[in-house]
Design a protein around this motif. Structure first.
Motif, short mmCIF file in Angstrom:
data_model
loop_
_atom_site.label_atom_id
_atom_site.label_comp_id
_atom_site.label_asym_id
_atom_site.label_seq_id
_atom_site.Cartn_x
_atom_site.Cartn_y
_atom_site.Cartn_z
N UNK A 133 0.79 -1.11 -0.01
CA UNK A 133 0.10 -0.04 -0.06
C UNK A 133 0.95 1.28 -0.13
N UNK A 134 0.43 2.24 -0.66
CA UNK A 134 1.30 3.32 -0.94
C UNK A 134 0.39 4.79 -0.64
N UNK A 135 1.01 5.68 -0.08
CA UNK A 135 0.20 7.24 0.09
C UNK A 135 0.70 7.92 -1.13
N UNK A 136 -0.40 8.60 -1.17
CA UNK A 136 -0.05 10.01 -2.27
C UNK A 136 -0.40 11.30 -1.63
N UNK A 137 0.74 12.25 -1.63
CA UNK A 137 0.33 13.43 -1.05
C UNK A 137 0.02 14.24 -2.02
N UNK A 138 -1.16 14.99 -1.71
CA UNK A 138 -1.60 15.90 -2.78
C UNK A 138 -2.12 17.16 -1.89
N UNK A 139 -2.55 18.23 -2.69
CA UNK A 139 -2.67 19.52 -2.13
C UNK A 139 -4.25 20.01 -2.86
N UNK A 140 -4.99 20.68 -2.11
CA UNK A 140 -6.06 21.24 -2.92
C UNK A 140 -6.14 22.77 -2.32
N UNK A 141 -7.01 23.67 -3.02
CA UNK A 141 -7.17 24.88 -2.68
C UNK A 141 -7.92 25.33 -1.62
N UNK A 142 -7.59 26.26 -0.75
CA UNK A 142 -8.37 26.81 0.38
C UNK A 142 -9.76 26.55 0.36
N UNK A 143 -10.42 27.17 -0.80
CA UNK A 143 -11.80 27.16 -1.13
C UNK A 143 -12.43 25.93 -1.26
N UNK A 144 -11.66 24.81 -1.68
CA UNK A 144 -12.05 23.55 -1.61
C UNK A 144 -12.05 22.60 -0.46
N UNK A 145 -11.39 23.16 0.73
CA UNK A 145 -11.14 22.38 1.91
C UNK A 145 -12.29 21.81 2.50
N UNK A 146 -13.42 22.86 2.44
CA UNK A 146 -14.81 22.28 3.28
C UNK A 146 -15.36 21.16 2.63
N UNK A 147 -15.00 20.63 1.53
CA UNK A 147 -15.84 19.17 0.99
C UNK A 147 -14.72 18.09 1.33
N UNK A 148 -13.51 18.47 1.70
CA UNK A 148 -12.61 17.06 1.83
C UNK A 148 -12.73 16.61 3.23
N UNK A 149 -13.04 15.27 3.26
CA UNK A 149 -13.18 14.55 4.49
C UNK A 149 -12.57 13.21 4.13
N UNK A 150 -12.01 12.34 5.35
CA UNK A 150 -11.50 11.03 5.24
C UNK A 150 -12.53 10.02 4.59
N UNK A 151 -12.00 9.25 3.56
CA UNK A 151 -13.28 8.14 3.09
C UNK A 151 -13.51 8.54 1.90
N UNK A 152 -13.39 9.64 1.29
CA UNK A 152 -14.15 10.07 -0.20
C UNK A 152 -13.17 9.05 -1.14
N UNK A 153 -14.05 8.66 -2.07
CA UNK A 153 -13.25 8.03 -3.07
C UNK A 153 -12.25 8.77 -4.03
N UNK A 154 -11.27 8.07 -4.36
CA UNK A 154 -10.36 8.72 -5.38
C UNK A 154 -9.81 7.92 -6.49
N UNK A 155 -9.69 8.60 -7.64
CA UNK A 155 -9.00 7.87 -9.00
C UNK A 155 -7.79 8.56 -9.28
N UNK A 156 -6.87 7.70 -9.63
CA UNK A 156 -5.59 8.22 -9.87
C UNK A 156 -5.08 7.67 -11.10
N UNK A 157 -4.35 8.32 -11.91
CA UNK A 157 -3.95 8.20 -13.20
C UNK A 157 -2.33 8.57 -13.06
N UNK A 158 -1.29 7.79 -13.71
CA UNK A 158 -0.01 8.16 -13.76
C UNK A 158 0.58 8.27 -15.39
N UNK A 159 1.39 9.20 -15.75
CA UNK A 159 1.83 9.40 -16.87
C UNK A 159 2.41 8.19 -17.72
N UNK A 160 3.04 7.41 -16.87
CA UNK A 160 4.04 6.34 -17.41
C UNK A 160 3.15 4.91 -17.75
N UNK A 161 2.00 4.97 -17.08
CA UNK A 161 0.77 4.04 -17.66
C UNK A 161 -0.35 4.71 -18.06
#
Length: 575
Positions: A248-276
């Motif tokens: 298992x890995x972590x991904x450290x990301x940042x969101x803007x201050x105005x978006x902080x109100x809707x962020x909470x643990x447990x929300x689903x996330x989709x990730x893509x990488x350039x090399x795949x």
């Protein structure tokens, strides 16, 4: 040659349609009179503009910097009386030519998806740091480079340390003396020095001291942060290496201050990488950090992903989409409808009949297709979604960016206030009321007539009221309803005194009381009326008492006791 000429003509016509929008803002459907059709009857232009640049203005005809004829702009009625300044009117055929499209302001749910970027990191909860417990020298190093994979129980390094040798000898001494207590203590010390159970059992069995001790990895993973080589001298403070797990890995990301109100643990996330390309990973928000970055004004978010096949590597660059919970029952417009500038957000409102106006709006949350509108629009209105920049460039020259709202002034309103005085005979009351938004009234003190249906006798100075005021046709304002929020505060004081005279029948005590500091009143002798619920037969002339009185029409004693009593008797209390 003919084809070239046609292309030139088309280019000129398109330039006039786009850049000379202000020249085409006229009332459609009104045929010109004979007088207006003649040169003598034509209106005088206000100014001339370049077809491709509405900011290029001249006081007389001429050529634009691109060599095109300037277009005249006339003073045409723009509907300011109905909708305020900044309204522009465009002929229907020009609306079609410009490709003006509109959309309806809708109320519904908004799926807030936050797109950002981040970097893959080790799961630090599963990152183990290797330190020695004693001073010594690394004789053999079994892992050679960062990134080497290791299995739990695999040998990492051999260490020579005089302290380890002495600890083994202490075990042999304890065994020789057959002292169970010493043996247990020696065993615990060897375990505290991170010697394996097998090593200790072998020592007890062979009774042979080893000069070097082999240490093993506590978990499977990959070597990270390798800082030693064979022959290195190490101490307890030395970080020799780290072992990280990549299942298992972590991904450290940042969101803007105005978006902080809707962020909470447990929300689903989709990730893509350039090399795949084309492959995506599904994870979740694992942790939201408690503070914002002071310089970037962003909030750090930790995401967690399963890593089958160990494809994800630390420090890989990733694009992530966080699916926040949908926002229900909000006004939304298409994202293309909002003109966002650094100082203002606005939309072009379609007023009907070819009329348009730029108005300011306050926006909320945003996704790829829609934007929440907090204020400035109402459900069902039409906003422009294409070619709005052309209309906005003309409307914004004179617009106040405010929508005209014709709200009928209500005949009656409820307000709050405090009664200052009551004039029963004149049926008037003086009240200090709080601001009244519906009538655009500030805080004021004023007299109101009191309607016959209102019991004016219930109104007292000092009361807090929630009251209805109705505007009279003949002028003036009348109180037509009241709710008493809080009764008038009755002045109360507790003081000591001496009883001079007692009138049992009239329930009157003449008392010489002490000074009342909070009212700045000196000592005085006066009559007090004893409240009907209070028993006072046990008191006599000359008694020193402590009593509480209220200032009503008379001075009413509501509690009294002997001055030397430490506790009040229940019979003296007034409820």
């Amino acid at each position: 040659m003919m084809s070239s000429a046609i292309k030139t003509l088309c280019t000129a016509l398109i330039g006039i349609a786009i850049g000379g929008l202000s020249a085409l803002l006229f009332m459609e459907g009104q045929p010109l009179s004979d007088k207006e059709a003649t040169p003598e009857g034509e209106k005088k232009p206000l100014y001339w503009v370049a077809p491709m640049d509405a900011n290029y203005r001249r006081d007389q005809p001429g050529k634009s910097p691109m060599g095109m004829d300037l277009v005249p702009v006339y003073d045409e009625p723009q509907g300011q009386d109905e909708f305020g300044p900044g309204v522009v009117k465009i002929a229907s055929h020009m609306v079609n030519n410009l490709g003006v499209r509109t959309a309806t302001v809708k109320r519904g749910s908004l799926q807030a998806s936050i797109s950002t970027v981040g970097y893959v990191q080790y799961d630090e909860h599963k990152l183990v740091h290797i330190h020695p417990r004693v001073d010594g020298w690394v004789d053999n190093l079994y892992v050679k480079a960062i990134g080497d994979e290791v299995e739990q129980g695999q040998a990492l390094y051999d260490l020579y340390s005089p302290e380890l040798v002495n600890a083994q000898k202490e075990m042999l001494v304890a065994l020789k003396q057959s002292d169970k207590q010493l043996i247990d203590a020696a065993r615990k010390r060897l375990r505290a020095l991170k010697m394996s159970v097998d090593f200790i059992e072998q020592l007890i069995k062979t009774k042979q001291v080893r000069q070097t001790v082999t240490f093993y990895t506590p978990q499977s993973g990959v070597v990270e942060n390798l800082k030693i080589r064979e022959g290195y001298y190490v101490q307890p403070g030395t970080t020799m290496m780290s072992i990280g797990k990549l299942d298992q890995v972590w991904v450290e990301a940042e969101v803007f201050e105005r978006q902080a109100a809707v962020i909470k643990p447990g929300l689903p996330v989709t990730m893509e990488l350039d090399y795949l390309p084309g492959k995506s990973w599904l994870g979740k928000v694992d942790y939201v950090y408690p503070s914002l970055d002071a310089q970037n004004r962003t909030l750090r978010v930790r995401l967690k992903f399963d890593n089958p096949g160990l494809i994800l590597k630390p420090n890989m660059f990733a694009r992530v989409d966080i699916e926040a919970d949908p926002i229900l029952e909000v006004l939304t417009v298409p994202a293309s409808a909002v003109i966002r500038t650094g100082a203002q957000n606005r939309v072009v409102l379609a007023l009907g009949g070819g009329q348009f106006k730029s108005i300011e709006v306050e926006i909320g949350r945003i996704n790829d297709t829609a934007i929440e509108v907090v204020s400035g629009l109402t459900e069902g209105e039409e906003v422009v979604t294409s070619a709005q920049f052309l209309i906005d460039s003309e409307s914004s020259k004179t617009s106040d960016f405010k929508r005209m709202q014709f709200v009928e002034r209500p005949k009656s309103v409820w307000m709050q206030g405090e009664v200052n005085s009551v004039m029963v005979q004149h049926r008037e009351v003086n009240i200090t009321h709080e601001p009244v938004e519906a009538w655009d009234w500030p805080t004021m003190t004023m007299n109101f007539n009191v309607a016959k249906a209102v019991e004016i006798e219930t109104l007292k100075s000092g009361q807090r009221l929630h009251f209805e005021v109705t505007e009279q046709d003949a002028g003036g304002y009348e109180v037509t309803g009241i709710h008493i929020v809080a009764q008038a505060k009755i002045p109360t004081a507790t003081v000591k005194g001496v009883i001079n005279h007692i009138d049992q029948k009239g329930r009157i005590l003449n008392i010489s009381r002490e000074a009342i500091d909070k009212w700045k009143r000196p000592a005085a002798t006066m009559d007090f009326v004893v409240a009907g619920e209070l028993e006072f037969k046990e008191f006599k002339v000359g008694d020193e008492i402590s009593f509480t009185f209220e200032v009503r029409d008379d001075l009413i004693i509501v509690a009294m006791q002997a001055a030397d009593d430490e506790q009040a008797h229940d019979s003296h209390a007034h409820h």
